[in-house]
Write a protein that holds these residues in place. Structure first.
Motif, PDB file in Angstrom:
ATOM      1  N   ASN A  47      -5.043   5.434   9.918  1.00  0.00           N
ATOM      2  CA  ASN A  47      -5.533   5.387   8.531  1.00  0.00           C
ATOM      3  C   ASN A  47      -5.325   4.007   7.908  1.00  0.00           C
ATOM      4  OD1 ASN A  47      -3.253   5.273   6.337  1.00  0.00           O
ATOM      5  ND2 ASN A  47      -2.408   6.395   8.064  1.00  0.00           N
ATOM      6  N   PRO A  48      -6.110   3.651   6.885  1.00  0.00           N
ATOM      7  CA  PRO A  48      -5.979   2.302   6.288  1.00  0.00           C
ATOM      8  C   PRO A  48      -4.883   2.175   5.230  1.00  0.00           C
ATOM      9  CG  PRO A  48      -7.866   3.444   5.350  1.00  0.00           C
ATOM     10  CD  PRO A  48      -7.278   4.381   6.368  1.00  0.00           C
ATOM     11  N   PHE A  49      -4.219   3.253   4.867  1.00  0.00           N
ATOM     12  CA  PHE A  49      -3.333   3.205   3.699  1.00  0.00           C
ATOM     13  C   PHE A  49      -1.838   3.246   4.028  1.00  0.00           C
ATOM     14  CE2 PHE A  49      -7.201   5.619   2.454  1.00  0.00           C
ATOM     15  CZ  PHE A  49      -7.765   4.624   1.673  1.00  0.00           C
ATOM     16  N   LEU A  50      -1.442   4.145   4.904  1.00  0.00           N
ATOM     17  CA  LEU A  50      -0.010   4.410   5.120  1.00  0.00           C
ATOM     18  C   LEU A  50       0.442   3.981   6.504  1.00  0.00           C
ATOM     19  CD1 LEU A  50       0.178   8.142   3.928  1.00  0.00           C
ATOM     20  CD2 LEU A  50       0.598   6.112   2.590  1.00  0.00           C
ATOM     21  N   GLU A  51       1.582   3.296   6.548  1.00  0.00           N
ATOM     22  CA  GLU A  51       2.215   3.029   7.834  1.00  0.00           C
ATOM     23  C   GLU A  51       3.303   4.080   8.018  1.00  0.00           C
ATOM     24  OE1 GLU A  51       1.338   0.573   9.886  1.00  0.00           O
ATOM     25  OE2 GLU A  51       3.103  -0.214  10.908  1.00  0.00           O
ATOM     26  N   ARG A  52       3.242   4.825   9.114  1.00  0.00           N
ATOM     27  CA  ARG A  52       4.264   5.851   9.386  1.00  0.00           C
ATOM     28  C   ARG A  52       5.057   5.400  10.598  1.00  0.00           C
ATOM     29  NH1 ARG A  52       0.938  10.900  10.947  1.00  0.00           N
ATOM     30  NH2 ARG A  52       2.452  12.241   9.958  1.00  0.00           N
ATOM     31  N   ASP A  53       6.256   4.931  10.362  1.00  0.00           N
ATOM     32  CA  ASP A  53       7.107   4.487  11.467  1.00  0.00           C
ATOM     33  C   ASP A  53       8.293   5.438  11.571  1.00  0.00           C
ATOM     34  OD1 ASP A  53       8.660   3.318  13.327  1.00  0.00           O
ATOM     35  OD2 ASP A  53       8.737   1.338  12.402  1.00  0.00           O
ATOM     36  N   VAL A 110       8.056 -10.261  -6.256  1.00  0.00           N
ATOM     37  CA  VAL A 110       6.946  -9.870  -7.124  1.00  0.00           C
ATOM     38  C   VAL A 110       7.433  -9.575  -8.539  1.00  0.00           C
ATOM     39  CG1 VAL A 110       5.631  -8.894  -5.201  1.00  0.00           C
ATOM     40  CG2 VAL A 110       7.083  -7.391  -6.553  1.00  0.00           C
ATOM     41  N   ASP A 111       6.559  -9.882  -9.490  1.00  0.00           N
ATOM     42  CA  ASP A 111       6.794  -9.454 -10.866  1.00  0.00           C
ATOM     43  C   ASP A 111       6.109  -8.108 -11.034  1.00  0.00           C
ATOM     44  OD1 ASP A 111       8.148 -11.733 -11.696  1.00  0.00           O
ATOM     45  OD2 ASP A 111       6.255 -12.806 -11.968  1.00  0.00           O
ATOM     46  N   LYS A 112       6.781  -7.196 -11.699  1.00  0.00           N
ATOM     47  CA  LYS A 112       6.178  -5.879 -11.901  1.00  0.00           C
ATOM     48  C   LYS A 112       5.652  -5.795 -13.323  1.00  0.00           C
ATOM     49  CE  LYS A 112       8.446  -3.625  -8.205  1.00  0.00           C
ATOM     50  NZ  LYS A 112       8.989  -2.425  -7.645  1.00  0.00           N
ATOM     51  N   VAL A 113       4.352  -5.544 -13.427  1.00  0.00           N
ATOM     52  CA  VAL A 113       3.710  -5.522 -14.735  1.00  0.00           C
ATOM     53  C   VAL A 113       3.241  -4.091 -15.012  1.00  0.00           C
ATOM     54  CG1 VAL A 113       1.875  -6.503 -16.149  1.00  0.00           C
ATOM     55  CG2 VAL A 113       2.923  -7.881 -14.344  1.00  0.00           C
ATOM     56  N   LEU A 114       3.815  -3.515 -16.020  1.00  0.00           N
ATOM     57  CA  LEU A 114       3.486  -2.134 -16.380  1.00  0.00           C
ATOM     58  C   LEU A 114       2.069  -2.068 -16.933  1.00  0.00           C
ATOM     59  CD1 LEU A 114       4.966   0.588 -16.491  1.00  0.00           C
ATOM     60  CD2 LEU A 114       5.529   0.068 -18.863  1.00  0.00           C
ATOM     61  N   THR A 115       1.266  -1.156 -16.424  1.00  0.00           N
ATOM     62  CA  THR A 115      -0.103  -1.053 -16.929  1.00  0.00           C
ATOM     63  C   THR A 115      -0.611   0.376 -16.759  1.00  0.00           C
ATOM     64  OG1 THR A 115      -2.285  -2.096 -16.865  1.00  0.00           O
ATOM     65  CG2 THR A 115      -1.255  -1.680 -14.754  1.00  0.00           C
ATOM     66  N   THR A 116      -1.827   0.600 -17.221  1.00  0.00           N
ATOM     67  CA  THR A 116      -2.440   1.923 -17.133  1.00  0.00           C
ATOM     68  C   THR A 116      -3.627   1.840 -16.190  1.00  0.00           C
ATOM     69  OG1 THR A 116      -1.798   2.359 -19.399  1.00  0.00           O
ATOM     70  CG2 THR A 116      -3.483   3.783 -18.487  1.00  0.00           C
ATOM     71  N   CYS A 117      -3.735   2.789 -15.300  1.00  0.00           N
ATOM     72  CA  CYS A 117      -4.806   2.787 -14.302  1.00  0.00           C
ATOM     73  C   CYS A 117      -6.163   2.852 -14.994  1.00  0.00           C
ATOM     74  CB  CYS A 117      -4.627   3.977 -13.371  1.00  0.00           C
ATOM     75  SG  CYS A 117      -5.835   4.018 -12.038  1.00  0.00           S
ATOM     76  N   THR A 118      -7.136   2.096 -14.476  1.00  0.00           N
ATOM     77  CA  THR A 118      -8.465   2.075 -15.095  1.00  0.00           C
ATOM     78  C   THR A 118      -9.473   2.934 -14.344  1.00  0.00           C
ATOM     79  OG1 THR A 118      -8.959   0.111 -13.806  1.00  0.00           O
ATOM     80  CG2 THR A 118      -8.206  -0.233 -16.063  1.00  0.00           C
ATOM     81  N   TYR A 119      -9.022   3.622 -13.309  1.00  0.00           N
ATOM     82  CA  TYR A 119     -10.006   4.345 -12.496  1.00  0.00           C
ATOM     83  C   TYR A 119     -10.582   5.575 -13.193  1.00  0.00           C
ATOM     84  CZ  TYR A 119     -10.019   1.853  -8.072  1.00  0.00           C
ATOM     85  OH  TYR A 119     -10.235   0.929  -7.101  1.00  0.00           O
ATOM     86  N   CYS A 120      -9.790   6.261 -14.003  1.00  0.00           N
ATOM     87  CA  CYS A 120     -10.337   7.432 -14.685  1.00  0.00           C
ATOM     88  C   CYS A 120      -9.654   7.597 -16.032  1.00  0.00           C
ATOM     89  CB  CYS A 120     -10.204   8.696 -13.831  1.00  0.00           C
ATOM     90  SG  CYS A 120      -8.561   9.418 -13.850  1.00  0.00           S
ATOM     91  N   VAL A 149       0.767  -1.983  -5.748  1.00  0.00           N
ATOM     92  CA  VAL A 149       1.024  -1.088  -6.884  1.00  0.00           C
ATOM     93  C   VAL A 149       2.250  -0.256  -6.538  1.00  0.00           C
ATOM     94  CG1 VAL A 149       0.197   1.085  -7.877  1.00  0.00           C
ATOM     95  CG2 VAL A 149      -1.279  -0.909  -7.892  1.00  0.00           C
ATOM     96  N   THR A 150       3.181  -0.173  -7.461  1.00  0.00           N
ATOM     97  CA  THR A 150       4.298   0.748  -7.281  1.00  0.00           C
ATOM     98  C   THR A 150       4.402   1.641  -8.510  1.00  0.00           C
ATOM     99  OG1 THR A 150       5.756  -1.012  -8.077  1.00  0.00           O
ATOM    100  CG2 THR A 150       5.734  -0.621  -5.708  1.00  0.00           C
ATOM    101  N   GLY A 173      -5.552   4.870  -7.419  1.00  0.00           N
ATOM    102  CA  GLY A 173      -4.569   4.159  -8.228  1.00  0.00           C
ATOM    103  C   GLY A 173      -3.560   3.414  -7.380  1.00  0.00           C
ATOM    104  N   ARG A 174      -3.086   4.045  -6.306  1.00  0.00           N
ATOM    105  CA  ARG A 174      -2.008   3.442  -5.529  1.00  0.00           C
ATOM    106  C   ARG A 174      -2.505   2.388  -4.538  1.00  0.00           C
ATOM    107  NH1 ARG A 174       3.055   5.391  -5.307  1.00  0.00           N
ATOM    108  NH2 ARG A 174       2.383   7.497  -5.830  1.00  0.00           N
ATOM    109  N   PHE A 175      -3.674   2.650  -3.949  1.00  0.00           N
ATOM    110  CA  PHE A 175      -4.104   1.743  -2.872  1.00  0.00           C
ATOM    111  C   PHE A 175      -5.396   0.987  -3.173  1.00  0.00           C
ATOM    112  CE2 PHE A 175      -1.728   5.153  -0.571  1.00  0.00           C
ATOM    113  CZ  PHE A 175      -0.675   4.368  -0.143  1.00  0.00           C
ATOM    114  N   GLY A 176      -6.100   1.379  -4.242  1.00  0.00           N
ATOM    115  CA  GLY A 176      -7.436   0.807  -4.459  1.00  0.00           C
ATOM    116  C   GLY A 176      -7.453  -0.372  -5.406  1.00  0.00           C
ATOM    117  N   TRP A 177      -6.530  -1.292  -5.247  1.00  0.00           N
ATOM    118  CA  TRP A 177      -6.446  -2.417  -6.183  1.00  0.00           C
ATOM    119  C   TRP A 177      -7.028  -3.710  -5.616  1.00  0.00           C
ATOM    120  CZ3 TRP A 177      -3.769  -5.866  -3.417  1.00  0.00           C
ATOM    121  CH2 TRP A 177      -2.879  -5.357  -2.460  1.00  0.00           C
TER     122      TRP A 177
END
Ligand code: FES
Length: 354
Positions: free
Chosen positions: A137-143, A219-229, A247-248, A267-271
């Motif tokens: 899959n393109p999103f998760l690495e399962r080790d 990384v700097d973490k910038v609090l924001t609101t998802c724009t997808y929906c 995105v975390t 939201g988590r992976f589509g940035w």
């Protein structure tokens, strides 16, 4: 409230609390790995053991109810020794390749190994990679060479996402987190929400989309609101050198009222669209079947002129505005206002209405 003694100090906690909750309420820190306040209790890792006077065995504080007049030690010599053995047992099946691990410096298991001085395990299990990392899959690495079987991912998948894509396969040394018949995630009910990545306390589950793009401390973490929906989920954009690299989300840091840290796959992976090379950055006007770049003034003038012509020729009700849950409430408000007040029609609709 009940009163008990923890580390020689009298403390109070509501009746019905666990010992762990009693400690947390009173500022006494206890290490935990399988515990997550949003998930049903598992009591499987035993990192949270404490000594309860009068009881022959150490108790896992996350699943042991606090009782009136209990006398508890959370950091005695015996408890520290027990936690070291527990870490060694967990480390026996943990592949220590921290220098290349995506979770390095952001790993609860690594933190405890450091705190308790565990560099390796006396127990044999392989001390290296045993499981292949094959899920395509393109999103998760399962080790699973780093999995400590805390089952937080299983519980999050079942209780928060309600996908039930994974569970524990086999038992004892052979235990492993798996989809049904150990198949690929894409062939399971997994919706790639990444909730499992969020709750994993080791490097067993990480984001492939962010791999190699920056350590957590870079990384700097910038609090924001998802724009997808229009749901309005809160998350943190991870920004390095002015570029979004991930995105975390975490309910404890973000305190997000809508999603409490949970996100969907978008939201988590589509940035990655944010810096996509083919993203439109100027308006385009179509002439003779071909698009050409235009300024905002030119594009808006053209739209105003064409809408005016249609209104004059065919009347306001020949037009309609169809808006979207992917824009903000304010933009939706403006769209309907423009339609009613400028175009002169009540033909307004919204994709989320049905
Ligand atoms: Fe209590 Fe894992 S945190 S048993």
């Amino acid at each position: 409230m009940i009163t008990l003694t923890i580390n020689g100090r009298e403390v109070q906690t509501p009746r019905g609390s666990t010992i762990l909750e009693a400690c947390q309420r009173n500022g006494i820190s206890i290490p935990t790995l399988c515990y997550d306040p949003d998930l049903r209790l598992a009591g499987s890792c035993r990192m949270c053991v404490v000594e309860v006077k009068g009881r022959p065995l150490y108790a896992a504080s996350c699943v042991t109810p606090a009782e009136s007049n209990m006398i508890i030690e959370t950091d005695s010599e015996g408890i520290v020794a027990a936690r070291k053995v527990i870490l060694e047992l967990l480390a026996a099946r943990h592949h220590f390749n921290c220098q290349v691990c995506e979770k390095n410096a952001n790993c609860t298991f690594q933190d405890y190994c450091y705190q308790y001085g565990i560099k390796e395990s006396r127990y044999e299990y392989g001390h290296g990679a045993i499981y292949e990392i094959t899920d395509p899959n393109p999103f998760l690495e399962r080790d699973y060479n780093k999995c400590i079987m805390c089952t937080r991912c299983v519980r999050a998948c079942e209780e928060i996402t309600v996908a039930r894509a994974i569970n524990v396969k086999n038992r004892g040394h052979e235990a492993k987190i798996s989809t049904a018949f150990d198949g690929n995630l894409a062939d399971s009910p997994c919706v790639f929400c990444g909730q499992c990545v969020m709750v994993c306390p080791t490097g067993a589950l990480t984001s492939r989309v962010s791999a190699g793009m920056g350590r957590s401390y870079e990384v700097d973490k910038v609090l924001t609101t998802c724009t997808y929906c229009g749901t309005g989920c809160t998350f943190e954009l991870n920004v390095k050198d002015d570029r979004v690299v991930g995105v975390t989300s975490d309910r404890t840091i973000v305190g997000s009222p809508v999603n409490k840290g949970a996100l969907c796959v978008k939201g988590r992976f589509g940035w990655d669209f944010i810096h996509a090379n083919d993203r439109l950055t100027t308006p385009l006007i179509k002439e003779n079947g071909e698009f050409r770049e235009a300024s905002w003034d030119e594009a808006l003038d053209l739209v105003a002129q064409r809408l005016g012509e249609i209104k004059t020729e065919h009347g306001p009700d020949s037009m309609a505005m169809f808006t979207s849950a992917r824009v903000t409430n304010e933009e939706n408000y403006l769209a309907q206002k423009f339609t009613r007040a400028v175009l002169g029609t009540n033909n307004v609709d919204h994709c989320a209405r049905l």
